[in-house]
Design a protein around this motif. Sequence first.
Motif, PDB file in Angstrom:
ATOM      1  N   LEU A  38     104.144  67.826 -12.913  1.00 61.85           N
ATOM      2  CA  LEU A  38     105.205  68.441 -13.907  1.00 61.85           C
ATOM      3  C   LEU A  38     106.248  67.429 -14.219  1.00 61.85           C
ATOM      4  O   LEU A  38     106.788  67.306 -15.414  1.00 61.85           O
ATOM      5  N   ILE A  39     106.422  66.398 -13.039  1.00 63.80           N
ATOM      6  CA  ILE A  39     107.465  65.240 -13.354  1.00 63.80           C
ATOM      7  C   ILE A  39     106.932  64.238 -14.320  1.00 63.80           C
ATOM      8  O   ILE A  39     107.583  63.926 -15.272  1.00 63.80           O
ATOM      9  N   TYR A  40     105.700  64.240 -14.337  1.00 61.80           N
ATOM     10  CA  TYR A  40     104.997  63.210 -15.095  1.00 61.80           C
ATOM     11  C   TYR A  40     104.841  63.772 -16.672  1.00 61.80           C
ATOM     12  O   TYR A  40     104.964  63.036 -17.574  1.00 61.80           O
ATOM     13  N   ALA A  41     104.413  65.152 -16.623  1.00 56.77           N
ATOM     14  CA  ALA A  41     104.332  65.721 -17.897  1.00 56.77           C
ATOM     15  C   ALA A  41     105.697  65.801 -18.636  1.00 56.77           C
ATOM     16  O   ALA A  41     105.842  65.713 -19.858  1.00 56.77           O
ATOM     17  N   SER A  42     106.870  65.981 -17.996  1.00 54.98           N
ATOM     18  CA  SER A  42     108.162  66.296 -18.422  1.00 54.98           C
ATOM     19  C   SER A  42     108.413  64.682 -19.024  1.00 54.98           C
ATOM     20  O   SER A  42     109.103  64.706 -20.066  1.00 54.98           O
ATOM     21  N   GLY A  43     108.309  63.688 -18.237  1.00 56.09           N
ATOM     22  CA  GLY A  43     108.535  62.535 -18.947  1.00 56.09           C
ATOM     23  C   GLY A  43     107.634  62.135 -20.017  1.00 56.09           C
ATOM     24  O   GLY A  43     108.080  61.306 -21.052  1.00 56.09           O
ATOM     25  N   LYS A  44     106.550  62.599 -20.253  1.00 56.59           N
ATOM     26  CA  LYS A  44     105.567  62.318 -21.328  1.00 56.59           C
ATOM     27  C   LYS A  44     105.981  63.009 -22.417  1.00 56.59           C
ATOM     28  O   LYS A  44     105.972  62.481 -23.618  1.00 56.59           O
ATOM     29  N   LEU A  45     106.360  64.265 -22.371  1.00 54.15           N
ATOM     30  CA  LEU A  45     106.705  65.014 -23.384  1.00 54.15           C
ATOM     31  C   LEU A  45     107.840  65.256 -23.921  1.00 54.15           C
ATOM     32  O   LEU A  45     108.242  65.733 -24.897  1.00 54.15           O
ATOM     33  N   THR A  54     105.239  75.904 -18.187  1.00 56.88           N
ATOM     34  CA  THR A  54     104.198  76.783 -18.778  1.00 56.88           C
ATOM     35  C   THR A  54     102.796  76.273 -18.607  1.00 56.88           C
ATOM     36  O   THR A  54     101.885  77.013 -18.626  1.00 56.88           O
ATOM     37  N   LEU A  55     102.599  75.107 -18.443  1.00 54.37           N
ATOM     38  CA  LEU A  55     101.347  74.411 -18.092  1.00 54.37           C
ATOM     39  C   LEU A  55     100.791  75.053 -16.951  1.00 54.37           C
ATOM     40  O   LEU A  55      99.536  75.098 -16.794  1.00 54.37           O
ATOM     41  N   ILE A  56     101.593  75.184 -15.778  1.00 55.56           N
ATOM     42  CA  ILE A  56     101.018  75.701 -14.522  1.00 55.56           C
ATOM     43  C   ILE A  56     100.831  77.067 -14.638  1.00 55.56           C
ATOM     44  O   ILE A  56      99.685  77.667 -14.283  1.00 55.56           O
ATOM     45  N   SER A  57     101.540  77.856 -15.528  1.00 52.61           N
ATOM     46  CA  SER A  57     101.209  79.233 -15.752  1.00 52.61           C
ATOM     47  C   SER A  57      99.652  79.266 -16.684  1.00 52.61           C
ATOM     48  O   SER A  57      98.818  80.185 -16.299  1.00 52.61           O
ATOM     49  N   ILE A  58      99.587  78.517 -17.623  1.00 46.13           N
ATOM     50  CA  ILE A  58      98.506  78.465 -18.502  1.00 46.13           C
ATOM     51  C   ILE A  58      97.206  78.146 -17.502  1.00 46.13           C
ATOM     52  O   ILE A  58      96.172  78.775 -17.618  1.00 46.13           O
ATOM     53  N   ASN A  59      97.264  77.404 -16.314  1.00 41.85           N
ATOM     54  CA  ASN A  59      96.390  76.839 -15.655  1.00 41.85           C
ATOM     55  C   ASN A  59      95.903  78.115 -14.614  1.00 41.85           C
ATOM     56  O   ASN A  59      94.855  78.333 -14.464  1.00 41.85           O
ATOM     57  N   ALA A  60      96.877  78.728 -14.257  1.00 38.90           N
ATOM     58  CA  ALA A  60      96.939  79.880 -13.295  1.00 38.90           C
ATOM     59  C   ALA A  60      96.187  80.889 -14.099  1.00 38.90           C
ATOM     60  O   ALA A  60      95.249  81.397 -13.757  1.00 38.90           O
ATOM     61  N   GLY A  61      96.508  81.463 -15.219  1.00 43.55           N
ATOM     62  CA  GLY A  61      95.867  82.476 -15.830  1.00 43.55           C
ATOM     63  C   GLY A  61      94.418  82.177 -16.430  1.00 43.55           C
ATOM     64  O   GLY A  61      93.756  82.940 -16.277  1.00 43.55           O
ATOM     65  N   ALA A 100      96.813  61.679 -21.778  1.00 40.18           N
ATOM     66  CA  ALA A 100      97.699  62.806 -22.666  1.00 40.18           C
ATOM     67  C   ALA A 100      99.159  62.409 -23.187  1.00 40.18           C
ATOM     68  O   ALA A 100      99.686  61.807 -22.305  1.00 40.18           O
ATOM     69  N   GLU A 101      99.304  62.718 -24.455  1.00 38.82           N
ATOM     70  CA  GLU A 101     100.372  62.413 -25.056  1.00 38.82           C
ATOM     71  C   GLU A 101     101.341  63.529 -25.705  1.00 38.82           C
ATOM     72  O   GLU A 101     102.435  63.452 -25.761  1.00 38.82           O
ATOM     73  N   THR A 102     100.734  64.706 -25.825  1.00 39.15           N
ATOM     74  CA  THR A 102     101.189  65.764 -26.789  1.00 39.15           C
ATOM     75  C   THR A 102     100.878  67.155 -25.977  1.00 39.15           C
ATOM     76  O   THR A 102     100.065  67.237 -25.179  1.00 39.15           O
ATOM     77  N   TYR A 103     101.922  67.951 -25.929  1.00 41.06           N
ATOM     78  CA  TYR A 103     101.732  69.267 -25.281  1.00 41.06           C
ATOM     79  C   TYR A 103     100.519  69.935 -25.601  1.00 41.06           C
ATOM     80  O   TYR A 103      99.780  70.608 -24.672  1.00 41.06           O
ATOM     81  N   PRO A 104     100.036  70.180 -26.733  1.00 42.43           N
ATOM     82  CA  PRO A 104      98.420  70.698 -26.897  1.00 42.43           C
ATOM     83  C   PRO A 104      97.343  70.032 -25.935  1.00 42.43           C
ATOM     84  O   PRO A 104      96.577  70.622 -25.658  1.00 42.43           O
ATOM     85  N   GLN A 105      97.384  68.578 -26.069  1.00 42.74           N
ATOM     86  CA  GLN A 105      96.711  67.765 -25.128  1.00 42.74           C
ATOM     87  C   GLN A 105      96.714  68.267 -23.758  1.00 42.74           C
ATOM     88  O   GLN A 105      95.576  68.660 -23.021  1.00 42.74           O
ATOM     89  N   PHE A 106      97.915  68.261 -23.345  1.00 44.55           N
ATOM     90  CA  PHE A 106      98.067  68.857 -21.813  1.00 44.55           C
ATOM     91  C   PHE A 106      97.514  70.174 -21.678  1.00 44.55           C
ATOM     92  O   PHE A 106      96.828  70.423 -20.751  1.00 44.55           O
ATOM     93  N   VAL A 107      97.977  71.243 -22.450  1.00 41.41           N
ATOM     94  CA  VAL A 107      97.467  72.486 -22.539  1.00 41.41           C
ATOM     95  C   VAL A 107      96.048  72.477 -22.432  1.00 41.41           C
ATOM     96  O   VAL A 107      95.390  73.305 -21.538  1.00 41.41           O
TER      97      VAL A 107
END
Length: 417
Positions: A38-45, A54-61, A100-107
């Motif tokens: 999440l630290i990495y993704a926050s810095g990227k996005l 929400t990336l973690i929630s998507i992963n868990a769901g 990955a550079e964008t939110y959809p890519q991370f999702v």
Amino acid sequence: MNSKFKFLYDQYPRQFWLMVTGIVISTAGGSMIWPFLLIYASGKLNLPLSTVATLISINAGTGLFASFLAGTLADKVGRKAVMVFSLAMNGIAYLFLMRAETYPQFVTLMIFIGLSNPLYQVGADAMLADLIPSEKRTDAFAINRIASNSAFALGPAIGGFLASNSYNLAFYGAAAGFLSYSLLLFFLAHETLDKTLSAGTVNSLAPQPKGADGYVRVFRDKGYMAFVALMAIGLIAPTMVWILMPVYAKTNFGLPEALYGWIPTTNAIMCVFVQFSVTQITRRHRTLPVAATGMLIYALSVGSVALMTGFWGFWLSMVLLTFGELIVVPTASKYVADTAPADLRGRYMSIYWLGWGLARTLSPLIGGFINDRIAPQAIWIGGLLIGLTSTFGLIALNNITLARSALRTQPKADSAS
């Protein structure tokens, strides 16, 4: 000492030790990056933390959905195939996350990881149950946990060092861990699923409803479904500690992250050095009473957080919680392995892990609701009550199981007299 290790090694087949070696490699690799993702993704996005989380929630769901698919594939395609596919997909996903550079890519990549994780977990549990006889399963699951926690204690330390220099190094380490284990399984492991087994010939504790297929048979096993439901309820409590206690300790008592980090490290170290001793005691007793005891310790540990105000208090709550974990996790895994018919082990395992996923999904929602509507300390009182509900439920389930077993044997005793 060497003779003791050799004796232990000889107690289990070589493929079991291959799996233990692989779990060390893959867990060490994955834990190099996951705590910092999440630290990495926050810095990227450059997005708010609430959005990135929400990336973690998507992963868990996604993992909840994949649990059903995992059981079917493990029982039809085979344990080895789904494990190899899962590990390879994880390794490749981590390589792409690095770019990955964008939110959809991370999702997209978090969905891939969420789909793949249950495939390995269900396949590995089913393979272990195939390889190990019932009387040795508690120890086998305990050894597996010791190996996993040894790697988890090591991975974040290495990953933190690598990430401080370059996140790419941590991603490469994670990918290498998963891909290496997938290659070990592909070339050295054999498939353990016996497709010739029929439901009528399987010796199992579970009832065998004729004519039922797949998950229908699992859902008709009312005792097992009650066990899964009670486990899912009980696991909400310790999940509150893992997810909410860091925020609670910092927000209300100013405990910094660097100091708090020693608390989960204590859990990992205890799992490595204490697990086997605890298992030597729990394996002598019936699984449901042991699981109920572990859930009681879970509940008390969560409730104790409400009384704590500093590092050593929170540390003590984690130590107590860890004893509950050392009791519950291997015992529950053995119960599932013993209950499941051999031709449905994958499905039984997937429903069990679905319960874990539901607990992880519901826990932060329940804890956050209690925090906002009542008070921060009320989170832990709520966790205590939830844990006690599971404890008494497991005791009742054990009593019902014993009563039904006595009724089944009663006619035989009467006819013999």
